[in-house]
Design a protein around this motif. Sequence first.
Motif, short mmCIF file in Angstrom:
data_model
loop_
_atom_site.label_atom_id
_atom_site.label_comp_id
_atom_site.label_asym_id
_atom_site.label_seq_id
_atom_site.Cartn_x
_atom_site.Cartn_y
_atom_site.Cartn_z
N SER A 65 0.84 -1.21 0.00
CA SER A 65 0.00 0.00 0.00
C SER A 65 0.87 1.25 0.00
N ASP A 66 1.91 1.24 0.87
CA ASP A 66 2.80 2.42 0.91
C ASP A 66 3.56 2.58 -0.42
N TYR A 67 3.95 1.45 -1.01
CA TYR A 67 4.66 1.48 -2.29
C TYR A 67 3.77 2.10 -3.36
N ARG A 68 2.50 1.72 -3.40
CA ARG A 68 1.58 2.28 -4.39
C ARG A 68 1.34 3.76 -4.13
N GLY A 69 1.29 4.16 -2.83
CA GLY A 69 1.12 5.57 -2.52
C GLY A 69 2.29 6.41 -3.02
N PHE A 70 3.50 5.83 -2.90
CA PHE A 70 4.67 6.54 -3.38
C PHE A 70 4.61 6.68 -4.89
N LEU A 71 4.16 5.61 -5.57
CA LEU A 71 4.07 5.68 -7.02
C LEU A 71 3.10 6.77 -7.45
N PHE A 72 2.00 6.92 -6.71
CA PHE A 72 1.02 7.93 -7.12
C PHE A 72 1.44 9.34 -6.71
N TYR A 73 2.00 9.49 -5.53
CA TYR A 73 2.22 10.83 -5.00
C TYR A 73 3.70 11.23 -4.99
N ASP A 74 4.61 10.31 -5.05
CA ASP A 74 6.05 10.57 -5.09
C ASP A 74 6.48 11.46 -3.91
N ALA A 117 13.26 -10.82 -0.81
CA ALA A 117 14.45 -10.09 -1.31
C ALA A 117 14.27 -9.74 -2.79
N LYS A 118 13.78 -10.67 -3.58
CA LYS A 118 13.53 -10.41 -4.99
C LYS A 118 12.47 -9.33 -5.13
N HIS A 119 11.44 -9.46 -4.34
CA HIS A 119 10.36 -8.49 -4.39
C HIS A 119 10.86 -7.10 -4.01
N ALA A 120 11.76 -7.05 -3.02
CA ALA A 120 12.33 -5.76 -2.60
C ALA A 120 13.19 -5.15 -3.71
N GLU A 121 13.94 -6.00 -4.40
CA GLU A 121 14.77 -5.49 -5.52
C GLU A 121 13.87 -4.90 -6.62
N ALA A 122 12.79 -5.62 -6.91
CA ALA A 122 11.88 -5.13 -7.96
C ALA A 122 11.26 -3.81 -7.57
N ILE A 123 10.84 -3.72 -6.27
CA ILE A 123 10.24 -2.47 -5.79
C ILE A 123 11.26 -1.33 -5.84
N SER A 124 12.50 -1.64 -5.44
CA SER A 124 13.55 -0.60 -5.45
C SER A 124 13.77 -0.08 -6.89
N ALA A 125 13.76 -0.99 -7.89
CA ALA A 125 13.95 -0.59 -9.28
C ALA A 125 12.81 0.31 -9.74
N VAL A 126 11.58 -0.05 -9.41
CA VAL A 126 10.43 0.76 -9.81
C VAL A 126 10.47 2.11 -9.12
N ILE A 127 10.86 2.10 -7.82
CA ILE A 127 10.95 3.36 -7.07
C ILE A 127 12.00 4.28 -7.71
N ALA A 128 13.14 3.70 -8.11
CA ALA A 128 14.19 4.51 -8.77
C ALA A 128 13.67 5.09 -10.08
N LEU A 129 12.90 4.29 -10.83
CA LEU A 129 12.32 4.76 -12.07
C LEU A 129 11.34 5.89 -11.80
N ARG A 130 10.55 5.75 -10.71
CA ARG A 130 9.55 6.80 -10.38
C ARG A 130 10.24 8.09 -9.99
N GLN A 131 11.40 7.95 -9.36
CA GLN A 131 12.12 9.15 -8.96
C GLN A 131 12.73 9.89 -10.18
N THR A 133 11.24 9.91 -13.39
CA THR A 133 10.24 10.38 -14.34
C THR A 133 8.91 10.57 -13.63
N THR A 134 8.10 11.38 -14.27
CA THR A 134 6.76 11.60 -13.72
C THR A 134 5.68 10.92 -14.54
N ASP A 135 6.09 10.26 -15.59
CA ASP A 135 5.12 9.55 -16.42
C ASP A 135 4.80 8.23 -15.74
N LEU A 136 3.55 8.03 -15.46
CA LEU A 136 3.14 6.82 -14.72
C LEU A 136 2.96 5.62 -15.63
N GLY A 137 2.93 5.83 -16.95
CA GLY A 137 2.71 4.68 -17.84
C GLY A 137 3.85 3.67 -17.76
#
Length: 488
Positions: A65-74, A117-131, A133-137
């Motif tokens: 939930s927090d991960y999705r909130g970060f994706l939406f609101y950064d 651990a794999k899931h955390a790596e994937a989340i970290s990669a997406v978070i880095a991408l969100r940081q 760009t602002t394009d959510l697609g």
Amino acid sequence: MAKRTFGNKLWLGFGVTVALTLIMGTASVTALTVVVHAKDDAINLAVNDLVSAEHLTTEAESRISDYRGFLFYDTEDYLDATNSDRDEFLKIVNQLRSTLTDSTAQSLLSTVTTTEAKHAEAISAVIALRQQTTDLGPIRKASNETVTPLRKALQTAIKDLTTRVRADVVTARTSATDRANQAIVLIILLALLATAFAAGVAWRLSRDLRREVGAAVGHIQSSSAELEAAAAQQASGGRDQASAMNEITTTISELLITSRQIADSAQRVSKIAEETSEAARNGDATIEQTRASISAIRSQVDQIVQHMLALGEKSQQIGGVVDLVSELAEQTNILAINATIEASGAGEWGRRFAVVAEEIRKLADRTAGSAKEIRALIDDVRGAVNTTVMATEIGAKSVDAGSRQFDEATGSFRRIAHLVATTNDATREIELSTAQQSTAVEQVNVAAGDTARVTRETEASAVQTKQTAAHLSNLSGDLLELVGTGRR
């Protein structure tokens, strides 16, 4: 056991029962301790491991939930919350790694750790991408391609771990339940064993008590029945003896009255004899005067005639008294015979009274003999009086013939004086005998009173003994019912 006393048997049975009770209590405490530990283990497993395993799911969902909130609101808040959720997740994993004892559960926990651990790596990669760009697609696409499969894999791994921990909880609960059932069965067996032994001891002690106490009470009942019968017989004999003693006392009272009447009659006879003796002394003085003066023979003869007439009257009075004495002596003899008969009927108690009654009868016989002697003496006195009267009448007709026959009159008068003295002695002997008889009768009356009192006391004691024997018989019957023999 046969040689032991009932108290020793009771203490032995009590000791063994207490020992079995202590064993049962110790086994119960031990079994309950094992059951408590098993239940504690099951509860700890359920509270700690199961809750922690389910908490992993919660933390994982919270991180998503927090991960999705970060994706939406950064914003940094959601990023910090996401990192905090992962730290809490890893903390729970480390806690489970130290508490889980099942190897399968440990393996599943390792799978959860790897997947996370794999899931955390994937989340970290997406978070880095969100940081960057602002394009959510592209971000949504990268998240769906990498994070979502790993998230599902993590949820599956957590679910498998939770299922295994829940299965371990059920197994622990089943094991604890089995131990509890075993403890219950052990306690029930020990209770049944103690109950069976206590019942056996109670049956054995009850049987011994009924046998021993029943035998003792049987002897007591037999003895009390014999004692009651003897007391009843003694009471009946005491009543019969008391009745006989009452009759004896009545007879003695009548005999005492008769003896007193005889004593009074003897006193009257003695008084009359003294008067007769006084008259005889007066007659002797008259004879002396006649010797001194023959000239006064006529007057002296008249006086002699008068004295002889008085002597005849007194002789008649003496005869009446002697008749009364004879009659009293016969009544005394009859009463003495009746007393002897009553005493013989009284048995041992009347033996002494029979001796006294025999002495009274002998005194009555002596009194009757003395009365007969007095009667003979009175007859002689009467004959002498008649002779003297005839002599004085002849002397009145002829002084000379009277003078010649003076010596004969003197001899006759002396015989009269001798007979009067003999009569006086006999009356005194009768008086003494009647006095002794009265004393003896009074002593017999006192002895009869004491005997009657002792007889009444004996009857009362016999009645008390009978009541005590009956009470003892009732108590023995109550004791038999108390010990359960069921008989009286």
